[in-house]
Design a protein around this motif. Structure first.
Motif, mmCIF file in Angstrom:
data_model
loop_
_atom_site.group_PDB
_atom_site.id
_atom_site.type_symbol
_atom_site.label_atom_id
_atom_site.label_comp_id
_atom_site.label_asym_id
_atom_site.label_seq_id
_atom_site.Cartn_x
_atom_site.Cartn_y
_atom_site.Cartn_z
ATOM 1 N N ASP A 61 -101.441 23.099 -59.753
ATOM 2 C CA ASP A 61 -101.319 23.789 -61.037
ATOM 3 C C ASP A 61 -99.931 24.380 -61.245
ATOM 4 N N ASP A 62 -98.917 23.793 -60.636
ATOM 5 C CA ASP A 62 -97.545 24.266 -60.804
ATOM 6 C C ASP A 62 -96.989 23.723 -62.125
ATOM 7 N N ALA A 63 -96.966 24.591 -63.151
ATOM 8 C CA ALA A 63 -96.553 24.152 -64.489
ATOM 9 C C ALA A 63 -95.088 23.729 -64.518
ATOM 10 N N ASP A 64 -94.233 24.417 -63.758
ATOM 11 C CA ASP A 64 -92.812 24.046 -63.735
ATOM 12 C C ASP A 64 -92.620 22.638 -63.171
ATOM 13 N N ALA A 65 -93.365 22.328 -62.117
ATOM 14 C CA ALA A 65 -93.275 20.990 -61.526
ATOM 15 C C ALA A 65 -93.757 19.931 -62.511
ATOM 16 N N MET A 66 -94.814 20.251 -63.254
ATOM 17 C CA MET A 66 -95.331 19.303 -64.247
ATOM 18 C C MET A 66 -94.307 19.058 -65.357
ATOM 19 N N THR A 67 -93.630 20.116 -65.786
ATOM 20 C CA THR A 67 -92.613 19.967 -66.827
ATOM 21 C C THR A 67 -91.457 19.100 -66.334
ATOM 22 N N LEU A 68 -91.040 19.343 -65.099
ATOM 23 C CA LEU A 68 -89.984 18.509 -64.514
ATOM 24 C C LEU A 68 -90.445 17.062 -64.375
ATOM 25 N N MET A 69 -91.703 16.872 -63.996
ATOM 26 C CA MET A 69 -92.246 15.513 -63.890
ATOM 27 C C MET A 69 -92.207 14.827 -65.257
ATOM 28 N N ALA A 70 -92.536 15.574 -66.297
ATOM 29 C CA ALA A 70 -92.458 15.022 -67.660
ATOM 30 C C ALA A 70 -91.031 14.616 -67.989
ATOM 31 N N ASN A 71 -90.062 15.448 -67.611
ATOM 32 C CA ASN A 71 -88.650 15.103 -67.844
ATOM 33 C C ASN A 71 -88.263 13.829 -67.116
ATOM 34 N N ALA A 72 -88.750 13.701 -65.877
ATOM 35 C CA ALA A 72 -88.412 12.513 -65.085
ATOM 36 C C ALA A 72 -88.983 11.258 -65.726
ATOM 37 N N TYR A 73 -90.237 11.310 -66.124
ATOM 38 C CA TYR A 73 -90.853 10.134 -66.739
ATOM 39 C C TYR A 73 -90.252 9.836 -68.112
ATOM 40 N N SER A 74 -89.824 10.871 -68.801
ATOM 41 C CA SER A 74 -89.151 10.651 -70.081
ATOM 42 C C SER A 74 -87.856 9.867 -69.871
ATOM 43 N N ARG A 75 -87.139 10.177 -68.786
ATOM 44 C CA ARG A 75 -85.894 9.462 -68.472
ATOM 45 C C ARG A 75 -86.140 7.975 -68.218
ATOM 46 N N THR A 76 -87.305 7.665 -67.644
ATOM 47 C CA THR A 76 -87.582 6.261 -67.323
ATOM 48 C C THR A 76 -88.216 5.520 -68.494
ATOM 49 N N GLY A 77 -88.369 6.203 -69.628
ATOM 50 C CA GLY A 77 -88.944 5.560 -70.803
ATOM 51 C C GLY A 77 -90.452 5.507 -70.798
ATOM 52 N N GLU A 78 -91.092 6.225 -69.871
ATOM 53 C CA GLU A 78 -92.562 6.237 -69.809
ATOM 54 C C GLU A 78 -93.081 7.445 -70.573
ATOM 55 N N ALA A 79 -93.048 7.325 -71.909
ATOM 56 C CA ALA A 79 -93.340 8.455 -72.786
ATOM 57 C C ALA A 79 -94.769 8.956 -72.634
ATOM 58 N N ASP A 80 -95.728 8.053 -72.460
ATOM 59 C CA ASP A 80 -97.124 8.482 -72.348
ATOM 60 C C ASP A 80 -97.348 9.336 -71.102
#
Length: 822
Positions: free
Chosen positions: A419-438
């Protein structure tokens, strides 16, 4: 000799044992370990059973029953990630193993990994379509698709179908979760509460369920229930600081600062004598609510009374840093590390880890990224799973487009705390960089839930939903956050803008009223802006202007309100009125630099360029590092048609502010228009290094690299930077991404994206040329010819860019094919 005689019988016995063991095959020994594990499981000795099962795999990695047993034990212990790993191995070994795929799909649902659930659920549907659990998986996936697409009738039908299916499968977590969501959307909060209470009863340690219950209570506007629920969550999850933070945030939003402080003091009283965490939370709360003097006193008291004063000394250093005593604060923390290293006692490794992280954060804020990285790397060398250090490292890796290592590091963090929200946000940033928007959106949604609907996470996810024109889901994100933080101006501002987009003017008015009740200059400014925009949409610009005139003429009108009126007059074409008001404001406060800029803008709008330039030069003389003044002076030059003056202003600004991103951007644009592509690329590289999260910078750099460079390294870098553009609806971004696909040999995939880009940018010859090249690559030569012809016509005869020259050659060859090549 006597020692050997005593040992001799034991040696003989040991040798015999080894010989007997050697007679057993690895499979037989693995089976013995397995049987030992079964006996231990029956005796409820789970930890030793797990050790025995691991011994099985060292001898026979293909032991299916042992693998199943280990997966089930991990599930019993609540270690779902470990269970997922074991079920994944089982599924890989047996293509027909539907049981493992069912378990994996259900676990993926728990993790919020919808792509994984879709993949695994589809496999389960192919293998066992009639299994009730598989039907629940299929219905859950279909329901989510209908909910996301806004098909209310389909979603409603599936919700009712789930209620019927639950009668046959009452233990299904998937069906219960689906019905809960369906009930919320249908405003049946009693049923929603019943379902979430069942889920909590089934798994009392899953924080997500409590967050869902809180969301339902927020929708019911049950203030008493919310507070009770939050207090219960603090007791159930005592180690989760996020639960305490949510309760405090809620009490503050209710203007109950005394209640929040009393709650924290209760935690201090209940804590063990050597426990410092509760007192640390109290001190931080006092500081964050503006009572810094009281916080300082509490800190000093804690230092003098505590057996372990270091945590409070760290807080004191943090206060010093915040108050501008940065050098002293950093020196104090460095002294702690040096002292502990020299003495080797008095400070625990956990404390030194905390000091290193805080010191790294301080160094980062002072611009010393090298020093910050050094401390983080040193910490990870000693403690490779430290969550904060891993998150800092992952953030740097994402900035450097090293998304693979970043995702791996963040998974380690989430394994420790799902439940680490900061880690989830960073994970979203990482996937956004790779073009995996979903995937990025899934992690943003999870971050909202894990944070307890915190403002930052809610705003971030709602903004993405609004950009996707998914207005109702965005509202579902913002309202629960507001229930817990009613005076948050940013949340109200976004909700008001959302209602205006939805043309729901009644609820937009409600948001405006809420902002006015909050009061304060910022809230009033936001309310005025929303109200003016609403009047413009409903009744037209004249009504909006009249409203702003009324606000500006009130006796208590702020300068901000009057500046807004200047801007409104400019936007509606009342240039003389705008200039007159700007002069009036400037005369009332001749020392205000902000009003000097407003007056210069008004002169620019009125086409009095010399007067505007004079004012900007006045600003520059007073503050040569004022990049905005240099930039506006350049814009005035362009408006006058004096390109050299515009260029000179940008160069002058860069002399004084060489790293300013706006000036660098302007310089890159000038270089590009001059045909100096290499200079433009170098500047965009600098901008990308400054802020690699900027989509526009990423697009421009990837576009130039892919269009004007042909070497393999540049093409690879262009793809790494540009792959995040996948799925964009903006024509310029579509063109870049599609061209990158074409260069990688995926012309068929690039074609529809590039057709959309060419339609959106009909006057851009390079985009039309790109589409021509893609048509050529997919053997549609007639359409390619038409595109090259269009590109040449748009560019004109004087355009000698390489792409246009290539278009001319290709047009000629397509119009007059060589008979020998036919």
């Amino acid at each position: 000799m006597r020692i050997y005689k005593r040992l001799f019988p034991a040696v003989i016995l040991l040798s015999g044992t080894l010989l007997l063991a050697a007679c057993d095959s690895p499979e037989e020994r693995a089976e013995k370990h397995f049987q030992n594990a079964i006996a231990l499981i029956q005796d409820n000795d789970v930890d030793r059973a797990i050790v025995e099962l691991r011994n099985v795999f060292e001898l026979n990695s293909g032991h299916i029953k042992a693998r199943q047993a280990l997966a089930e034990l991990h599930m019993q212990q609540g270690n779902e990630r470990a269970a997922f790993a074991q079920y994944s191995i089982l599924a890989e070994r047996d293509p027909d193993d539907y049981e493992s795929r069912i378990q994996l799909a259900q676990l993926a649902f728990n993790f919020g990994s919808w792509d994984e659930m879709d993949r695994l659920g589809t496999q389960a549907m192919e293998l066992a379509p009639d299994d009730p659990r598989v039907k629940a998986i299929a219905l859950t996936l279909a329901y989510r698709e209908a909910a996301n697409d806004g098909e209310a009738s389909d979603r409603r039908e599936m919700g009712n179908q789930a209620i019927k299916m639950l009668e046959q499968n009452p233990e299904s977590l998937l069906l219960r979760s689906l019905i809960m969501d369906h009930s919320i959307r249908e405003q049946d909060f009693a049923r929603a509460l019943a379902e979430i209470d069942w889920l909590i009863g089934n798994d009392r340690k899953r924080a997500r369920y409590y967050q869902e219950r809180l969301r339902i209570l927020a929708m019911m506007q049950d203030s008493e229930g919310i507070e009770t629920q939050l207090r219960e969550m603090v007791k159930i999850f005592p180690e989760d600081s996020g639960q305490k933070a949510t309760l405090i945030r809620y009490l503050v939003s209710q203007n109950d600062l005394d209640g929040a402080e009393a709650f924290l003091r209760e935690l201090v009283d209940e804590a063990a004598p050597d426990e410092t965490g509760a007192k640390v939370d109290l001190i931080r709360f006092l500081a964050e609510t503006g009572d810094l003097e009281k916080a300082r006193k509490e800190t000093a008291k804690a230092i003098s009374e505590s057996n372990d004063p270091l945590p409070f000394q760290i807080i004191g250093a943090g206060f010093d840093f915040t108050e501008g005593k940065r050098t002293e604060a950093i020196a104090a923390l460095q002294n702690v590390l040096e002292t502990s290293k020299a003495s080797g006692e008095g400070v625990t490794s956990e404390q030194t880890d905390s000091v290193k992280v805080l010191l790294a954060e301080m160094l980062l804020k002072t611009g010393n990224e090298v020093g910050a990285r050094t401390h983080v790397e040193e910490l990870l060398a000693e403690n490779s799973t430290h969550p904060k250090a891993l998150k800092m490292q992952a953030a740097w890796q994402i900035d450097a487009d090293e998304t693979g290592p970043a995702i791996a590091a963040l998974r380690l963090v989430l394994d420790q705390n799902p439940d680490d929200a900061d880690a989830m946000t960073l994970m979203a940033n990482a996937y956004s960089r790779t073009g995996e928007a979903d995937l990025a959106k899934d992690f943003l949604a999870q971050a909202v839930q894990a944070s307890g609907n915190a403002p930052s996470e809610s705003l971030r996810y709602a903004s993405v939903l609004i950009d996707d024109e998914r207005y109702l889901p965005a509202e579902d994100v913002l309202i629960p956050a507001l229930r817990l933080d009613r005076t948050n101006t940013r949340l109200l501002s976004m909700l008001g803008q959302l209602y205006l987009r939805m043309e729901d003017y009644g609820r937009a008015t409600g948001v405006i009223d809420s902002l006015r009740r909050i009061g304060g200059e910022q809230a009033i400014q936001v309310a005025n802006g929303l109200e003016a925009e609403q009047l413009n949409l409903q009744k037209g610009p004249s009504e909006a202007m009249a409203h702003l005139e009324g606000l500006a003429n009130e006796t208590d009108a702020t300068v901000g309100t009057r500046i807004a009126l200047v801007r409104a007059r400019i936007s509606t074409g009342d240039l003389n009125g705008a200039l007159a008001l700007a002069k009036e404001l400037r005369e009332a406060d001749p020392d205000s630099k902000a009003l000097l800029v407003v007056l210069a803008v008004a002169h620019t709008a009125a086409r009095d360029y010399d007067a505007a330039a004079s004012l900007y030069k006045e600003l520059i003389d007073d503050a040569p590092r004022n990049a905005g003044a240099w930039l506006r002076l350049s814009q005035v030059g362009l408006l006058k048609g004096d390109r050299e003056a515009a260029k000179s202003a940008i160069d002058g600004g860069l002399t004084h502010a060489p790293e300013d991103p706006d000036l660098l951007w302007a310089r890159a644009s000038i270089a590009e228009s001059d045909g100096d592509i290499e200079t433009a690329i170098k500047i965009y590289e600098i901008l990308y290094e400054q802020n690699s999260s900027s989509t526009v910078v990423a697009n421009n750099l990837a576009s130039l690299l892919s269009t004007y460079r042909t070497d393999e390294a540049s093409q690879a870098r262009a793809w790494t930077i540009g792959r995040r553009l996948r799925g964009s609806d903006f024509p310029a971004l579509q063109d870049t991404y599609a061209w990158l696909l074409h260069q990688r040999g995926d012309s068929a995939e690039a074609l529809p994206i590039l057709e959309s880009a060419a339609e959106g940018l009909p006057a851009d010859p390079i985009v039309q040329y790109h589409l021509g090249q893609v048509y050529l690559a997919v053997d549609r030569s007639e359409e390619a010819l038409e595109q090259f012809r269009k590109s040449i016509e748009i560019a004109g005869p004087a355009d000698s860019r390489p792409q246009i020259e290539e278009a001319r050659k290709l047009m000629q060859s397509l119009q007059n094919p060589d008979p020998a090549q036919e």
